[in-house]
Write a protein that holds these residues in place. Sequence first.
Motif, PDB file in Angstrom:
ATOM      1  N   UNK A  50       0.830  -1.203   0.000  1.00  0.00           N
ATOM      2  CA  UNK A  50       0.000   0.000   0.000  1.00  0.00           C
ATOM      3  C   UNK A  50       0.866   1.254   0.000  1.00  0.00           C
ATOM      4  N   UNK A  51       1.934   1.228   0.787  1.00  0.00           N
ATOM      5  CA  UNK A  51       2.812   2.397   0.867  1.00  0.00           C
ATOM      6  C   UNK A  51       3.522   2.638  -0.458  1.00  0.00           C
ATOM      7  N   UNK A  52       3.852   1.567  -1.185  1.00  0.00           N
ATOM      8  CA  UNK A  52       4.465   1.740  -2.499  1.00  0.00           C
ATOM      9  C   UNK A  52       3.521   2.439  -3.461  1.00  0.00           C
ATOM     10  N   UNK A  53       2.233   2.126  -3.363  1.00  0.00           N
ATOM     11  CA  UNK A  53       1.252   2.790  -4.224  1.00  0.00           C
ATOM     12  C   UNK A  53       1.152   4.275  -3.890  1.00  0.00           C
ATOM     13  N   UNK A  54       1.213   4.584  -2.598  1.00  0.00           N
ATOM     14  CA  UNK A  54       1.193   5.983  -2.173  1.00  0.00           C
ATOM     15  C   UNK A  54       2.433   6.705  -2.712  1.00  0.00           C
ATOM     16  N   UNK A 145      16.002   5.967   4.402  1.00  0.00           N
ATOM     17  CA  UNK A 145      14.593   5.930   4.806  1.00  0.00           C
ATOM     18  C   UNK A 145      13.819   6.617   3.687  1.00  0.00           C
ATOM     19  N   UNK A 146      12.638   6.111   3.358  1.00  0.00           N
ATOM     20  CA  UNK A 146      11.859   6.681   2.263  1.00  0.00           C
ATOM     21  C   UNK A 146      10.452   7.002   2.757  1.00  0.00           C
ATOM     22  N   UNK A 147      10.019   8.243   2.576  1.00  0.00           N
ATOM     23  CA  UNK A 147       8.737   8.702   3.091  1.00  0.00           C
ATOM     24  C   UNK A 147       7.677   8.642   1.991  1.00  0.00           C
ATOM     25  N   UNK A 148       6.726   7.737   2.151  1.00  0.00           N
ATOM     26  CA  UNK A 148       5.711   7.536   1.112  1.00  0.00           C
ATOM     27  C   UNK A 148       4.837   8.772   0.930  1.00  0.00           C
ATOM     28  N   UNK A 149       4.431   9.387   2.017  1.00  0.00           N
ATOM     29  CA  UNK A 149       3.488  10.506   1.956  1.00  0.00           C
ATOM     30  C   UNK A 149       3.985  11.650   1.081  1.00  0.00           C
ATOM     31  N   UNK A 150       5.256  11.983   1.187  1.00  0.00           N
ATOM     32  CA  UNK A 150       5.795  13.138   0.467  1.00  0.00           C
ATOM     33  C   UNK A 150       6.689  12.755  -0.703  1.00  0.00           C
ATOM     34  N   UNK A 151       6.999  11.464  -0.846  1.00  0.00           N
ATOM     35  CA  UNK A 151       7.910  11.061  -1.906  1.00  0.00           C
ATOM     36  C   UNK A 151       9.333  11.529  -1.635  1.00  0.00           C
ATOM     37  N   UNK A 152       9.760  11.384  -0.390  1.00  0.00           N
ATOM     38  CA  UNK A 152      11.053  11.906   0.047  1.00  0.00           C
ATOM     39  C   UNK A 152      12.025  10.773   0.344  1.00  0.00           C
ATOM     40  N   UNK A 176      15.962   2.677  -3.972  1.00  0.00           N
ATOM     41  CA  UNK A 176      15.086   2.620  -2.800  1.00  0.00           C
ATOM     42  C   UNK A 176      14.726   1.168  -2.480  1.00  0.00           C
ATOM     43  N   UNK A 177      15.383   0.557  -1.505  1.00  0.00           N
ATOM     44  CA  UNK A 177      14.933  -0.771  -1.067  1.00  0.00           C
ATOM     45  C   UNK A 177      13.515  -0.662  -0.500  1.00  0.00           C
ATOM     46  N   UNK A 178      12.672  -1.582  -0.870  1.00  0.00           N
ATOM     47  CA  UNK A 178      11.281  -1.562  -0.412  1.00  0.00           C
ATOM     48  C   UNK A 178      11.179  -1.488   1.112  1.00  0.00           C
ATOM     49  N   UNK A 179      12.116  -2.128   1.808  1.00  0.00           N
ATOM     50  CA  UNK A 179      12.080  -2.176   3.267  1.00  0.00           C
ATOM     51  C   UNK A 179      12.307  -0.820   3.917  1.00  0.00           C
ATOM     52  N   UNK A 180      12.819   0.163   3.144  1.00  0.00           N
ATOM     53  CA  UNK A 180      13.077   1.486   3.720  1.00  0.00           C
ATOM     54  C   UNK A 180      11.844   2.379   3.712  1.00  0.00           C
ATOM     55  N   UNK A 181      10.772   1.957   3.039  1.00  0.00           N
ATOM     56  CA  UNK A 181       9.602   2.822   2.875  1.00  0.00           C
ATOM     57  C   UNK A 181       8.759   2.842   4.153  1.00  0.00           C
ATOM     58  N   UNK A 182       8.533   4.033   4.676  1.00  0.00           N
ATOM     59  CA  UNK A 182       7.701   4.240   5.861  1.00  0.00           C
ATOM     60  C   UNK A 182       6.610   5.255   5.496  1.00  0.00           C
ATOM     61  N   UNK A 183       5.586   5.391   6.331  1.00  0.00           N
ATOM     62  CA  UNK A 183       4.495   6.300   5.969  1.00  0.00           C
ATOM     63  C   UNK A 183       4.907   7.748   5.745  1.00  0.00           C
ATOM     64  N   UNK A 184       5.647   8.326   6.722  1.00  0.00           N
ATOM     65  CA  UNK A 184       5.890   9.763   6.626  1.00  0.00           C
ATOM     66  C   UNK A 184       7.068  10.201   7.503  1.00  0.00           C
ATOM     67  N   UNK A 185       7.231  11.525   7.623  1.00  0.00           N
ATOM     68  CA  UNK A 185       8.312  12.109   8.403  1.00  0.00           C
ATOM     69  C   UNK A 185       8.310  11.628   9.859  1.00  0.00           C
ATOM     70  N   UNK A 186       7.138  11.339  10.390  1.00  0.00           N
ATOM     71  CA  UNK A 186       7.015  10.917  11.784  1.00  0.00           C
ATOM     72  C   UNK A 186       7.917   9.732  12.089  1.00  0.00           C
TER      73      UNK A 186
END
Length: 240
Positions: A50-54, A145-152, A176-186
Amino acid sequence: MTRGTIYNRDAFLENIARRLGRSPRLSGVSRPQWSYQPQWTVFAGRSQEDLLKVLQKQCELIHTDYIETTSAELSGALKRQVAAYGGGPIIVPDDPRFAEYGLSALLRDEWPAEQTTVHIWNPVLGRKNIDAAEQANVGIAFSDITLAESGTVVLFSRNEQGRAIHFLPKTYIAIVPKSTVVPRMTQAAAYIHEQIEKGALVPSCINFITGPSNSADIEMNLVVGVHGPMKAAYIIVTDR
């Protein structure tokens, strides 16, 4: 200066306390526990898919090329994207993940054999690294670390990875390794805070990069590629 030593702390805190009209509080201070913390509810419960889609949708908004591949196909995907951006010169950090992801042959053999210059950041070379970054057409690095919400993409600088790699080349590619994707800056801030609490040495420079450089300062008209990489791509490694 000794690592971990705080200088003039008491004088600094006394000055603040005096301005606030009270005595300094050097103990008994605890972090408040807020009853409502909405920052943790954004994308809560979302799967990695889901986060990858975001992230993919956000990449469209920030004018960033989004490519999905696997570890086995990463070398080919990277080579194609560099070609799409006009080829070398290329600059990369001295990062063991390039070897772990099977990219050593591409960096050290294939590209040089094709007369494509690849500069690997070496702290011993000093200013020559920055000169190489200025001349590079493509900078390539791994996202920590990769932020899904902002694409950062979040990148921790260190001796073997100067920040010039991310800002001076004409174009930029983040692996971007998939495992690094998190929701957001938080989540990124929480991770950094945890490392500090554990006593880990946190980099003095942490870069948060959201796609290619852009500005809408003049009449709110967006211009992409004005003061840094003109194009950016994220290559998502879906099995890592």
